[in-house]
Design a protein around this motif. Sequence first.
Motif, PDB file in Angstrom:
ATOM      1  N   TRP A  75      38.496  40.950  55.228  1.00 32.15           N
ATOM      2  CA  TRP A  75      39.449  39.911  54.810  1.00 32.15           C
ATOM      3  C   TRP A  75      40.707  39.953  55.680  1.00 32.15           C
ATOM      4  N   MET A 305      36.647  41.926  42.703  1.00 28.80           N
ATOM      5  CA  MET A 305      36.799  40.466  42.846  1.00 28.80           C
ATOM      6  C   MET A 305      38.273  40.105  42.694  1.00 28.80           C
ATOM      7  N   HIS A 307      39.178  36.432  43.217  1.00 28.74           N
ATOM      8  CA  HIS A 307      39.082  34.981  43.385  1.00 28.74           C
ATOM      9  C   HIS A 307      39.047  34.582  44.859  1.00 28.74           C
ATOM     10  N   ALA A 308      38.270  33.564  45.113  1.00 31.21           N
ATOM     11  CA  ALA A 308      38.247  32.950  46.444  1.00 31.21           C
ATOM     12  C   ALA A 308      39.469  32.042  46.498  1.00 31.21           C
ATOM     13  N   TYR A 348      36.062  25.635  41.590  1.00 38.94           N
ATOM     14  CA  TYR A 348      37.440  26.037  41.836  1.00 38.94           C
ATOM     15  C   TYR A 348      38.419  25.076  41.173  1.00 38.94           C
ATOM     16  N   ASP A 392      34.772  34.034  42.859  1.00 38.12           N
ATOM     17  CA  ASP A 392      34.589  35.062  43.886  1.00 38.12           C
ATOM     18  C   ASP A 392      33.369  35.878  43.468  1.00 38.12           C
ATOM     19  N   LYS A 419      37.543  44.723  51.137  1.00 40.74           N
ATOM     20  CA  LYS A 419      37.120  43.387  50.712  1.00 40.74           C
ATOM     21  C   LYS A 419      36.649  42.589  51.924  1.00 40.74           C
ATOM     22  N   TYR A 421      34.906  38.709  52.329  1.00 41.09           N
ATOM     23  CA  TYR A 421      34.458  37.546  51.559  1.00 41.09           C
ATOM     24  C   TYR A 421      32.998  37.222  51.848  1.00 41.09           C
ATOM     25  N   ASP A 425      32.283  32.279  49.173  1.00 43.13           N
ATOM     26  CA  ASP A 425      33.723  32.224  48.886  1.00 43.13           C
ATOM     27  C   ASP A 425      34.433  31.367  49.933  1.00 43.13           C
ATOM     28  N   SER A 497      33.906  36.566  38.074  1.00 48.64           N
ATOM     29  CA  SER A 497      35.325  36.177  38.122  1.00 48.64           C
ATOM     30  C   SER A 497      35.590  34.804  37.536  1.00 48.64           C
TER      31      SER A 497
END
Length: 526
Positions: A75, A305, A307-308, A348, A392, A419, A421, A425, A497
Motif C-alpha cells: 500500500w 481490513m 476499507h478500500a 462503497y 475491503d 497491507k 490491496y 479494492d 468489513s
Amino acid sequence: MTDQARFSLDDDSVVVIVGSGAGGGTLANELAQRGVKCVVLEAGKHYTQADFENDEWAMFNKISWLDKRISAGGWHHTKTYPNLPAWIVKGVGGSTVHWSGVALRFQEHDFHTKTTYGAIQGANVLDWPITLSELEPYYELAEKKMGVCGTKASGLPPMPPNNHYKVIEAGARKVGYKHIVRPAASNSEPYDGRPGCMQIGFCMQGCKIGAKWSTLYTEVPRAQATGNVELRPESMVLQIQHDKQGRANGVLYVDNKGRKQLQKARVVCVAGNSIESPRLLLNSASSMFPNGLANSSGQVGKNYMNHATAAAVSIHKKPVYMYRGFDIAAVVADEVPLNTKRGFVGGYYLEGLAIHLPYTAAFMKPGGWGRDFTSAMEMYDHMSCVWVCGEDLAREQNSITLHPTEKDQYGLPIPIVTKTYHENDEKITAHGLVQWRKVSEAVGATRVIDMPAYPASHNMGTNRMSAKASDGVVNRWGQAHDVKNLFISDGSQFTSSSAANPTLTIVALAIRQAEYIAEALNRREI
C-alpha cells in the motif's frame, strides 16, 4: 474526574476491559448497569472537553496514537505515511473522540461474503457466524444510545443540511443517484443530557460541546457512576496471563507512574483496536500458547481490513464553505447494494467529508508543492470533498506482526502493519473516484483532484469471528475459541468489513456481548 469504585489488584472477581473506546467503553457501561464489576485499563490520558481545541494539527498531536508503528506491504502508506498506518486516538474514549459520527448498518450479504461472492483468489473471505436479523435489535439499541439522528430509534430529526451537503446532493441527484443519507451520531437537537449540534465544524478534533456521541462523556462516566467500574487511564497493557487450565486470570500493565502492576481477573475483554488487540494476544504467548494467546488457528493478527478508500476534492465556480457545519455532508449510498456487474464484489459509499485547510494541504499532495498545489489551495473555500469508503476484502497476508528486534517505550515489540490491496479494492476506489467526478461536474466543478488515501481510521479484522475454531479467533459472542473467559470487544472481531463505517456495529456487538457475559457470569459458566 468522576468519583468511582476502587478495586484491589488481587480482586479476581472483576472483568478487566482493555480499552475504553466504542467497544470497551460501551461494554463497561452495559456490564456496570447489570451489576458487573469492571476495571477498565486505558493506555491513553483522560482528556476532557476543556482540552479540546478547534485546531486540526493541535488536536492531532494531542490525542493521536503516535507510538511508533511501521507501514509495510504494497500500500501507498509505506511512502506517504511510513510510521502512521492508522489514524486513531490514544485516550479515554478511544477513537470515538475524533470519529466523524457516521453511523451505518451492515447489510444482510455483508455477513455472508463467502456464500455471496464464493471463493475469491487472493482473498480469505469467510461468513460471519451471525446474521443481520440477529444484530438488528442491537443496532436499534445502539442508534438510540448514540442518538443517531434521522433514525426511528432516536426519534431525532436529521441534521440540518449545510452548504456542503446541498452541493453534493444536487450533483448526486443530477447523475441519477437517489439514496442520499446523513446518518450522524450527533444530536440534531438536545438529547440524552447532551446539547444539540451547534455546527462548529471541528467534529474530528473532539466535540467541544458534547453533541457528538463519544464514550468519553457518555458510557464511561455513566459506568463509573454505578459504583461498579474503575477507570485507570495511562495504563498500557503488556500481557494477559493465564492459569494451568489455560483460563485468563490476570492482566499485566504499566501504570501512570511507570510501575508494572498485575490486575487479577475473572474475565478479560480486549478492546484495544485492530492493531493493539492482536499485538497484545501475540505478546501473551506462553508455553501453553506458543504462537500467542487464543491463536491455535494461526489467525491472530491476520485478515487486517481498513476499507478500500480514496479521497478527492472538487473546485467549484462559487464558494462552498465546506468547513461550515457538521463535518459529514451528504452520503451517497446508491453504490452499496449487492451488484457484481460492475467488475468487482462489494460496494462503497461516497461520503462528503469536510476537512479544514491544514489537513487539505497535508493530504492533497503529501510532501508536495508547486503551482498545481498552490493554485488549488487558493480555492479552498470553493472546494467540496469526498471520502470513498468501500468494502475491503479479508486477506491473510494483510497482518499485524511483532517487530523482531525493535521495542517501544514499554519494552514491547513495535507492531508492523502489513497491507497490500486486493485488485478488487482498487477497482472499488477507481470506480468511486470516477463517480465522484461525475457528481461534481454535474454541478459545474471546474477541477477535480484525486488524493492519496488517508491513514486508516477504520481498522477491522485481525481477531475475526468464525463458526469453526480453525478459521478465526472468536465465536459468535466474541469469545475466544481457545480461552473461554477471554473476549474480543472491538472491530478486530469483524469477519468482513462491509462498506459501512464500523462504529455502529462495534457498539451493537458490545451491547450484545455484555448481555451474554452477564448471563454467563450469573450461570457461573465463565
